[in-house]
Design a protein around this motif. Structure first.
Motif, short mmCIF file in Angstrom:
data_model
loop_
_atom_site.label_atom_id
_atom_site.label_comp_id
_atom_site.label_asym_id
_atom_site.label_seq_id
_atom_site.Cartn_x
_atom_site.Cartn_y
_atom_site.Cartn_z
N THR A 156 56.55 48.61 33.78
CA THR A 156 56.34 47.08 34.24
C THR A 156 56.98 47.05 35.12
O THR A 156 58.38 46.91 35.26
CB THR A 156 56.62 46.21 33.38
OG1 THR A 156 56.99 46.23 31.86
CG2 THR A 156 57.53 44.61 33.15
N VAL A 168 57.33 40.88 29.06
CA VAL A 168 57.02 39.45 30.18
C VAL A 168 58.49 38.83 29.97
O VAL A 168 58.74 39.48 31.14
CB VAL A 168 55.42 39.64 30.53
CG1 VAL A 168 55.73 38.46 31.33
CG2 VAL A 168 54.72 40.82 30.75
N ARG A 217 53.35 44.40 37.30
CA ARG A 217 52.96 45.58 36.80
C ARG A 217 53.24 44.88 35.33
O ARG A 217 54.39 44.69 34.97
CB ARG A 217 52.65 47.05 37.17
CG ARG A 217 52.33 46.97 38.38
CD ARG A 217 52.38 48.75 37.88
NE ARG A 217 51.21 49.21 37.34
CZ ARG A 217 51.31 50.20 36.77
NH1 ARG A 217 52.36 51.43 37.85
NH2 ARG A 217 50.47 51.31 35.94
N CYS A 218 53.08 44.70 34.47
CA CYS A 218 53.13 44.86 33.09
C CYS A 218 52.67 45.97 31.44
O CYS A 218 50.80 45.91 31.90
CB CYS A 218 52.83 43.07 32.39
SG CYS A 218 51.04 42.65 32.43
N CYS A 271 48.66 41.00 37.52
CA CYS A 271 49.10 42.06 36.30
C CYS A 271 47.67 42.60 35.96
O CYS A 271 48.55 43.44 34.52
CB CYS A 271 50.50 41.97 35.99
SG CYS A 271 50.47 40.72 33.96
N VAL A 314 54.29 38.64 38.15
CA VAL A 314 54.23 39.93 37.32
C VAL A 314 53.61 40.94 38.18
O VAL A 314 52.48 40.79 38.26
CB VAL A 314 54.48 39.80 35.62
CG1 VAL A 314 54.45 41.42 35.23
CG2 VAL A 314 55.37 38.65 35.18
N GLY A 340 49.43 39.06 30.29
CA GLY A 340 50.77 39.77 30.24
C GLY A 340 51.71 39.83 28.70
O GLY A 340 51.92 40.88 28.68
#
Length: 162
Positions: free
Chosen positions: A39, A142, A137-138, A71, A135, A75
């Protein structure tokens, strides 16, 4: 000398500065990596002098925007599998962004900053803080990562003396 919105001198060392990338057009920013996950959340805060809301003439303004577009399809909720394609995924992503924004506005923003400390000239000018959360990357929560990113960015926000 500029001061942060927590009234610290900008020369005061804090433990959050390691997570604070220097975005040129931001008054404050942070980047959060959650331990044990991929994340990755970036938060940028831009401050503008504006006229206050007529209903709250002695309070600054906080605006929040959450972006999940990088992302990969969402999320917090499962990405849709199959049929519907890109339109369905984009609609779901907008719903998730709206849900996350709403939760953060109700749970975090009322306690994040003393809105009265954002008043420059009572009834005439206040600071409007535009908070953008992206965001990148997740694979974790989140909401947690976004709230940490907002807190870190607010602690690193520097407002010019006017």
């Amino acid at each position: 000398r500029p001061y942060t919105i927590t009234n610290r001198s900008t020369h005061t060392k804090t433990s959050q500065s390691a997570n604070a990338p220097a975005f040129i057009l931001s008054n404050g920013s942070s980047r959060i990596h959650l331990p044990g996950s991929t994340t990755d959340v970036v938060c940028s805060i831009k401050a503008d002098l504006v006229h206050p809301s007529p209903s709250k003439p002695n309070q600054g303004i906080l605006e929040l925007n959450v972006d999940l577009s990088l992302c990969g399809g969402g999320g917090t909720l499962e990405a849709s599998a199959g049929g519907g394609g890109a339109q369905k995924r984009r609609r779901q992503q907008r719903e998730e962004e709206s849900q996350i924004t709403s939760l953060l506005q109700r749970l975090i923003l009322p306690h994040a900053v003393n809105h009265e400390s954002l008043v420059v000239w009572p009834g005439k000018y206040v600071w409007r803080l535009s908070i953008d959360v992206m965001v990148l990357r997740c694979d974790g929560c989140v909401l947690d990562a976004s709230s940490i990113a907002i807190r870190e960015a607010l602690q690193n926000t520097k407002l010019p003396k006017v």
